[in-house]
Write a protein that holds these residues in place. Structure first.
Motif, PDB file in Angstrom:
ATOM      1  N   ALA A  45       0.877  -1.054  -0.024  1.00 36.05           N
ATOM      2  CA  ALA A  45      -0.130   0.042   0.052  1.00 36.05           C
ATOM      3  C   ALA A  45       0.927   1.314   0.031  1.00 36.05           C
ATOM      4  CB  ALA A  45      -0.825   0.005   1.135  1.00 36.05           C
ATOM      5  N   ARG A  46       0.438   2.066  -0.854  1.00 36.60           N
ATOM      6  CA  ARG A  46       1.337   3.518  -0.920  1.00 36.60           C
ATOM      7  C   ARG A  46       0.623   4.295   0.039  1.00 36.60           C
ATOM      8  NH1 ARG A  46       4.434   7.162  -4.345  1.00 36.60           N
ATOM      9  NH2 ARG A  46       3.618   9.068  -4.206  1.00 36.60           N
ATOM     10  N   ILE A  47       1.315   4.937   1.043  1.00 39.54           N
ATOM     11  CA  ILE A  47       1.081   5.903   2.042  1.00 39.54           C
ATOM     12  C   ILE A  47       1.531   7.162   1.901  1.00 39.54           C
ATOM     13  CG2 ILE A  47       0.460   6.144   4.568  1.00 39.54           C
ATOM     14  CD1 ILE A  47       0.492   3.187   4.926  1.00 39.54           C
ATOM     15  N   VAL A  48       0.888   8.254   1.603  1.00 36.87           N
ATOM     16  CA  VAL A  48       1.475   9.441   1.431  1.00 36.87           C
ATOM     17  C   VAL A  48       1.106  10.421   2.762  1.00 36.87           C
ATOM     18  CG1 VAL A  48       1.458  11.670   0.323  1.00 36.87           C
ATOM     19  CG2 VAL A  48       1.381   9.399  -0.780  1.00 36.87           C
ATOM     20  N   VAL A  49       1.764  10.803   3.404  1.00 36.25           N
ATOM     21  CA  VAL A  49       1.808  11.616   4.544  1.00 36.25           C
ATOM     22  C   VAL A  49       1.245  13.069   4.295  1.00 36.25           C
ATOM     23  CG1 VAL A  49       2.625  12.196   6.976  1.00 36.25           C
ATOM     24  CG2 VAL A  49       3.386  10.140   6.113  1.00 36.25           C
ATOM     25  N   ILE A  50      -0.118  13.624   4.761  1.00 34.97           N
ATOM     26  CA  ILE A  50      -0.392  14.822   4.442  1.00 34.97           C
ATOM     27  C   ILE A  50      -0.031  15.589   5.680  1.00 34.97           C
ATOM     28  CG2 ILE A  50      -2.351  16.127   3.773  1.00 34.97           C
ATOM     29  CD1 ILE A  50      -1.540  14.188   1.683  1.00 34.97           C
ATOM     30  N   GLU A  51       1.005  16.453   5.718  1.00 36.21           N
ATOM     31  CA  GLU A  51       1.260  17.217   6.873  1.00 36.21           C
ATOM     32  C   GLU A  51       0.696  18.659   6.940  1.00 36.21           C
ATOM     33  OE1 GLU A  51       5.938  16.929   7.807  1.00 36.21           O
ATOM     34  OE2 GLU A  51       5.753  16.981   5.656  1.00 36.21           O
ATOM     35  N   ARG A  52       0.265  18.860   7.813  1.00 34.01           N
ATOM     36  CA  ARG A  52      -0.426  20.525   8.171  1.00 34.01           C
ATOM     37  C   ARG A  52       0.629  21.524   8.500  1.00 34.01           C
ATOM     38  NH1 ARG A  52      -3.762  17.107  11.281  1.00 34.01           N
ATOM     39  NH2 ARG A  52      -3.340  18.316  13.002  1.00 34.01           N
ATOM     40  N   PRO A  53       0.357  22.724   8.103  1.00 40.37           N
ATOM     41  CA  PRO A  53       1.347  23.773   8.732  1.00 40.37           C
ATOM     42  C   PRO A  53       1.350  23.749  10.164  1.00 40.37           C
ATOM     43  CG  PRO A  53      -0.182  24.588   6.877  1.00 40.37           C
ATOM     44  CD  PRO A  53      -0.670  23.045   7.259  1.00 40.37           C
ATOM     45  N   GLY A  54       2.427  23.761  10.800  1.00 41.42           N
ATOM     46  CA  GLY A  54       2.554  24.223  12.150  1.00 41.42           C
ATOM     47  C   GLY A  54       2.775  22.982  13.086  1.00 41.42           C
ATOM     48  N   GLN A  55       2.788  21.738  11.956  1.00 41.54           N
ATOM     49  CA  GLN A  55       3.073  20.509  12.812  1.00 41.54           C
ATOM     50  C   GLN A  55       4.500  20.383  12.931  1.00 41.54           C
ATOM     51  OE1 GLN A  55       1.129  17.370  10.411  1.00 41.54           O
ATOM     52  NE2 GLN A  55      -0.401  16.979  12.040  1.00 41.54           N
ATOM     53  N   PRO A  56       4.841  19.494  13.917  1.00 38.99           N
ATOM     54  CA  PRO A  56       6.536  19.363  13.804  1.00 38.99           C
ATOM     55  C   PRO A  56       7.025  18.408  12.546  1.00 38.99           C
ATOM     56  CG  PRO A  56       5.176  18.438  15.902  1.00 38.99           C
ATOM     57  CD  PRO A  56       4.171  18.682  14.962  1.00 38.99           C
ATOM     58  N   MET A  87       8.660  15.762  10.354  1.00 41.78           N
ATOM     59  CA  MET A  87       8.814  14.483  10.495  1.00 41.78           C
ATOM     60  C   MET A  87       9.858  13.954   9.346  1.00 41.78           C
ATOM     61  SD  MET A  87       4.781  13.493  10.346  1.00 41.78           S
ATOM     62  CE  MET A  87       3.533  14.485  11.612  1.00 41.78           C
ATOM     63  N   GLY A  88      10.603  12.947   9.961  1.00 36.46           N
ATOM     64  CA  GLY A  88      11.444  12.339   9.108  1.00 36.46           C
ATOM     65  C   GLY A  88      11.660  10.846   8.999  1.00 36.46           C
ATOM     66  N   PRO A  89      12.544  10.139   8.370  1.00 34.59           N
ATOM     67  CA  PRO A  89      12.578   8.511   8.240  1.00 34.59           C
ATOM     68  C   PRO A  89      12.842   8.022   9.707  1.00 34.59           C
ATOM     69  CG  PRO A  89      14.063   9.793   6.497  1.00 34.59           C
ATOM     70  CD  PRO A  89      13.535  10.904   7.299  1.00 34.59           C
ATOM     71  N   GLY A  90      11.859   6.883   9.835  1.00 35.37           N
ATOM     72  CA  GLY A  90      12.156   6.232  11.094  1.00 35.37           C
ATOM     73  C   GLY A  90      11.080   6.735  12.269  1.00 35.37           C
ATOM     74  N   ASP A  91      10.401   8.050  12.046  1.00 39.66           N
ATOM     75  CA  ASP A  91       9.267   8.373  12.801  1.00 39.66           C
ATOM     76  C   ASP A  91       7.990   7.672  12.804  1.00 39.66           C
ATOM     77  OD1 ASP A  91      11.070  10.062  13.454  1.00 39.66           O
ATOM     78  OD2 ASP A  91       9.815  12.005  12.556  1.00 39.66           O
ATOM     79  N   ARG A  92       7.501   7.176  13.876  1.00 36.61           N
ATOM     80  CA  ARG A  92       6.402   6.328  14.117  1.00 36.61           C
ATOM     81  C   ARG A  92       5.224   7.589  14.574  1.00 36.61           C
ATOM     82  NH1 ARG A  92       6.211   1.001  15.666  1.00 36.61           N
ATOM     83  NH2 ARG A  92       4.796   1.463  17.359  1.00 36.61           N
ATOM     84  N   VAL A  93       4.131   7.458  13.723  1.00 34.17           N
ATOM     85  CA  VAL A  93       3.135   8.342  13.560  1.00 34.17           C
ATOM     86  C   VAL A  93       1.739   7.666  14.012  1.00 34.17           C
ATOM     87  CG1 VAL A  93       2.109  10.376  12.568  1.00 34.17           C
ATOM     88  CG2 VAL A  93       4.541  10.107  12.449  1.00 34.17           C
ATOM     89  N   LEU A  94       0.784   8.234  14.709  1.00 37.14           N
ATOM     90  CA  LEU A  94      -0.445   7.926  14.863  1.00 37.14           C
ATOM     91  C   LEU A  94      -1.195   8.799  13.709  1.00 37.14           C
ATOM     92  CD1 LEU A  94      -2.753   5.974  16.102  1.00 37.14           C
ATOM     93  CD2 LEU A  94      -3.045   8.072  17.887  1.00 37.14           C
ATOM     94  N   ALA A  95      -1.908   7.949  12.938  1.00 40.28           N
ATOM     95  CA  ALA A  95      -2.696   8.825  11.626  1.00 40.28           C
ATOM     96  C   ALA A  95      -3.900   8.155  11.613  1.00 40.28           C
ATOM     97  CB  ALA A  95      -1.501   8.945  10.716  1.00 40.28           C
ATOM     98  N   LYS A  96      -4.746   9.211  10.870  1.00 44.21           N
ATOM     99  CA  LYS A  96      -5.960   8.859  10.136  1.00 44.21           C
ATOM    100  C   LYS A  96      -5.684   8.303   8.712  1.00 44.21           C
ATOM    101  CE  LYS A  96      -9.172  11.936  12.452  1.00 44.21           C
ATOM    102  NZ  LYS A  96     -10.168  13.047  12.438  1.00 44.21           N
ATOM    103  N   LEU A  97      -6.219   7.237   8.465  1.00 41.94           N
ATOM    104  CA  LEU A  97      -5.867   6.613   7.266  1.00 41.94           C
ATOM    105  C   LEU A  97      -7.046   6.548   6.185  1.00 41.94           C
ATOM    106  CD1 LEU A  97      -3.668   3.646   8.441  1.00 41.94           C
ATOM    107  CD2 LEU A  97      -2.573   5.689   7.274  1.00 41.94           C
ATOM    108  N   LEU A  98      -6.946   7.375   5.350  1.00 40.77           N
ATOM    109  CA  LEU A  98      -8.012   7.508   4.259  1.00 40.77           C
ATOM    110  C   LEU A  98      -7.734   7.032   2.771  1.00 40.77           C
ATOM    111  CD1 LEU A  98      -9.011  11.401   4.854  1.00 40.77           C
ATOM    112  CD2 LEU A  98     -10.066   9.365   5.971  1.00 40.77           C
ATOM    113  N   PRO A  99      -8.311   6.063   2.380  1.00 39.28           N
ATOM    114  CA  PRO A  99      -8.145   5.343   1.079  1.00 39.28           C
ATOM    115  C   PRO A  99      -8.423   6.404   0.054  1.00 39.28           C
ATOM    116  CG  PRO A  99     -10.013   4.261   2.493  1.00 39.28           C
ATOM    117  CD  PRO A  99      -9.808   5.297   2.902  1.00 39.28           C
ATOM    118  N   VAL A 100      -7.450   6.332  -1.111  1.00 39.84           N
ATOM    119  CA  VAL A 100      -7.460   7.117  -2.203  1.00 39.84           C
ATOM    120  C   VAL A 100      -7.121   6.341  -3.328  1.00 39.84           C
ATOM    121  CG1 VAL A 100      -6.954   9.423  -1.094  1.00 39.84           C
ATOM    122  CG2 VAL A 100      -5.118   7.817  -2.027  1.00 39.84           C
TER     123      VAL A 100
END
Length: 746
Positions: free
Chosen positions: A99-110, A112-125
């Motif tokens: 599955a191809r997962i693209v992280v959609i970053e919002r302005p003001g968020q810290p 993110m770099g390789p290796g970071d573990r992130v809790l995220a909402k996953l929306l199918p596209v």
């Protein structure tokens, strides 16, 4: 089987499973029944979970596809700059791993770099999933560089990073066969347990004492990529000797290159001749290697060059931005070889003003590859076999430069005089001497015409309303100027208030200090007052050069910014399909930040390498006495820049005598409460080298005298006697590193 599996065995077993087993499943598989063993197993699974190698099964976690909310691990950007991720459970479920997962970053968020573990909402596209971060759970593994020491039960890694004071514990399974005393790279795998955090060795780098390991340490410590991927090398090897396309024939021009004597790549050529249409004027050509013809947008070479941002230079090696097939061959303007170029023809008046310019995409043949020393001798009328046929052409070049000095004097760019150190190594990589590089007119000739070409590129693209990357240098902040004013006042000099600061004001201060005992101090203080230059798609001008429009155009072999400017010129003039791409334009801001960061990374690595070489060079001179000047004052001690080598050393405050010294940050001084001794910025001192640590680059000094007088000692009282403490040089290195980081933040 009742034996608790090793971490490696358990990770391999988990990777072989098609589903996410529970702890009960794992215990059953390995025959673990006892309560104590289950406690150990749970701890081991938690460690693997922190590393992303195991994820506990939760209710509702089974089923096709990804859950609406889940944990992902950031893998890094793709070719187009999109930030990608993967499911955090490394073994994956059916359909998850692809599955191809693209992280959609919002302005003001810290960030993110390789290796970071992130809790995220996953929306199918249509093309996979979009991950909208909720919060970052864990940063990527912390990288560790140090010396491996083998123990009876487990190993340890002793850090060499100036900013680190912690050791790491390494199990035998995670040692990867490392030998005692080896330089290793590792990643932290867990928090402190029984006093030490845990790490796993990822690379063995050999003997840390080897002379050429000094730059290798900095390369790994700062994360500079020093190996090209196979796909990048293959693309470079497949490049044609001469790219296709129409070009203006410049082969009749007397273009030549002037570079350091040991240069392997030659990316700029120059020539000049009197202008027949303007009395006393000149026509100057600057031709630059057409790197854009070989490094096309979106190619493997392009992605790698953008990631590196620039070449990094060390006393014993260069980490290039492009493979040698390009940097040392196809894109290098070698003598008597036809090469594709982007060139600018500039008209210069008798007063040195650029009165016009035009850009072409051309083909040239260099008449000669000269060193700065050869060119300087020719400027002074001394010819040799290589320069005899070129004396007239070199005379025109020098005369054109002399004309530009009239315009330069009127513009008044910042005129700092800071000699550059040169570390000289023998064939084995040992330091043989530390000298200061000569500053010749030949250097100034090339620099002036490169600056003029860079201005022309910025003006050309501005006129065509083309996007580009500017080289920006903003004026100093009021706080920094006030600090400089205080230093000047302490030296009996004046930097007037109540005026819009211009470079001519600073040049007057520098001129007033020239030849005095405060010459070097004022130059250093002025440099420290400056902001750092950076790249940006917006134009804020270049304060230091006193220029309104400035962009880097002249070094595309070693700077990605220049490649972007070349592509912008190609697109603006419709010279081919290898110009600035739509993706390049959309991501100019991100590219500017990326290459500004890589530039700072290289500068830090180069400084650290120089510090380590200097400390190693001085290690056999413990007890020797040196003269220098106080270059920094802090509550913990004094920094001294030594005259002979330019090296910086720390005088710990505890070594100053049997009294308490009060620190005044406003006047940047220390005052002895009993003796009344005042020690301040810029004072001449005599010091003795007490300790040198080549691994960290730290130097510890003992103060012997100030301004030609022996160091005053207080009357007998409560002793604060001094003897070099174990590890003092390492601590000095850490303090120096902290000061560098603080300056970079400003």
């Amino acid at each position: 089987m009742t034996k608790l599996p090793s971490k490696t065995e358990l990770a391999q077993w988990l990777a072989d499973q098609t589903d996410r087993p529970s702890m009960r499943d794992v215990a059953k598989a390995f025959g673990i029944k006892g309560g104590a063993d289950k406690v150990d197993l749970k701890a081991l699974l938690k460690e693997l979970e922190r590393e992303g190698l195991y994820e506990r099964r939760k209710r509702g976690a089974r089923g096709a596809g990804l859950p609406p909310v889940g944990i992902v691990r950031v893998t890094g950007p793709d070719a187009q700059g999109a930030l990608l991720a993967e499911p955090a459970d490394a073994e994956g479920r059916a359909g998850d791993k692809t599955a191809r997962i693209v992280v959609i970053e919002r302005p003001g968020q810290p960030a993110m770099g390789p290796g970071d573990r992130v809790l995220a909402k996953l929306l199918p596209v249509a093309e996979g999933y979009h991950a909208h971060p909720i919060r970052k759970l864990q940063s990527g593994p912390k990288l560790v560089l140090g010396i491996y020491r083998q123990g009876p039960e487990f190993g340890r890694i002793l850090p060499i990073d100036k900013g680190a004071d912690m050791e790491w514990r390494v199990s035998r399974d995670d040692a990867q066969g490392a030998r005692d005393g080896e330089l290793v790279e590792a990643e932290q795998t867990g928090p402190a347990r029984l006093g030490l955090p845990r790490a796993r060795i990822t690379a063995r780098l050999g003997d840390p004492g080897a002379p050429r390991a000094v730059s290798l340490i900095a390369i790994h410590q700062h994360g500079i990529p020093d190996q090209f991927p196979d796909a990048v090398l293959a693309e470079a090897e497949a490049a044609p000797d001469m790219p296709s396309g129409r070009r203006e024939d410049l082969r009749a021009l007397p273009l030549l290159t002037i570079d350091p004597s040991d240069a392997r790549d030659h990316d700029d050529a120059v020539c000049a001749a009197p202008d027949p249409d303007a009395a006393g004027g000149f026509i100057v050509w600057v031709a630059i290697a057409d790197v854009a013809a070989y490094v096309r947008p979106g190619s493997e070479l392009d992605r790698e060059a953008r990631k590196r941002g620039n070449s990094s230079y060390f006393p014993d090696r260069v980490v290039p931005m492009l493979p040698d097939r390009l940097s040392g061959d196809l894109c290098s303007l070698h003598e008597d070889v036809e090469r594709p170029v982007l060139a600018v023809e500039m008209k210069v008046s008798a007063q040195g003003e650029k009165t016009g310019h035009r850009f072409v995409r051309g083909l040239m043949r260099s008449r000669a590859s000269l060193s700065y020393e050869q060119a300087q001798a020719a400027f002074e009328g001394q010819s040799e076999a290589a320069t005899e046929p070129l004396m007239a052409d070199l005379g025109h070049l020098y005369a054109a430069w002399k004309a530009t000095q009239i315009a330069r004097a009127a513009r008044q760019p910042l005129d700092l005089d800071l000699p550059e150190r040169r570390i000289v190594l023998d064939e084995a990589g040992q330091v043989t001497s530390v000298a200061f590089k000569d500053r010749l007119d030949a250097h100034k000739v090339i620099e002036e015409f490169m600056v003029m070409a860079n201005v022309a590129a910025a003006e050309e693209l501005n006129a065509s309303r083309s996007p580009l990357l500017f080289r920006v240098h903003e004026e100093p902040t009021p706080e920094k100027i006030e600090a400089l004013r205080e230093v000047a006042q302490g030296a009996g000099l004046v930097l007037a208030k109540g005026q819009v600061l211009q470079t001519r004001h600073l040049n007057k201060l520098l001129g007033d200090a020239e030849g005095s005992e405060f010459d070097e101090l004022i130059n250093m203080a002025t440099l420290r007052s400056m902001t750092q230059a950076y790249y940006a798609p917006e134009n804020f001008g270049h304060f230091g050069l006193a220029l309104r429009n400035y962009a880097h155009f002249t070094s595309p072999i070693r700077r990605y910014s220049d490649l972007i400017v070349h592509r912008a010129l190609i697109r603006a003039h419709k010279w081919g399909d290898d110009g600035l791409s739509d993706w390049d334009i959309e991501n100019l801001g991100e590219t500017a930040k990326q290459i500004s960061d890589t530039e700072r990374r290289s500068m830090a690595a180069e400084r650290d390498t120089t510090d380590r070489y200097l400390a190693a060079f001085m290690a056999d001179r413990i007890g020797a006495e040196f003269k220098g000047r106080i270059s920094g004052v802090a509550r913990f001690g004094l920094f001294v820049k030594m005259d002979e080598t330019g090296a910086d050393g720390l005088i710990p405050i505890r070594s100053l005598g049997n009294e308490y010294f009060r620190h005044d940050p406003e006047t940047q001084s220390l005052t002895g409460e009993k003796s009344g001794t005042v020690i301040g910025l810029g004072q001449r001192v005599e010091v003795k080298l007490a300790e040198a640590d080549g691994m960290t680059g730290g130097l510890v000094l003992e103060l012997l005298g100030i301004e030609g007088k022996p160091m005053a000692r207080a009357a007998r009282g409560r002793s604060r006697g001094y003897a070099p403490r174990k590890g003092a040089a390492k601590k000095a290195g850490k303090i120096k590193a902290r000061r560098k980081r603080e300056r970079q933040k400003r």
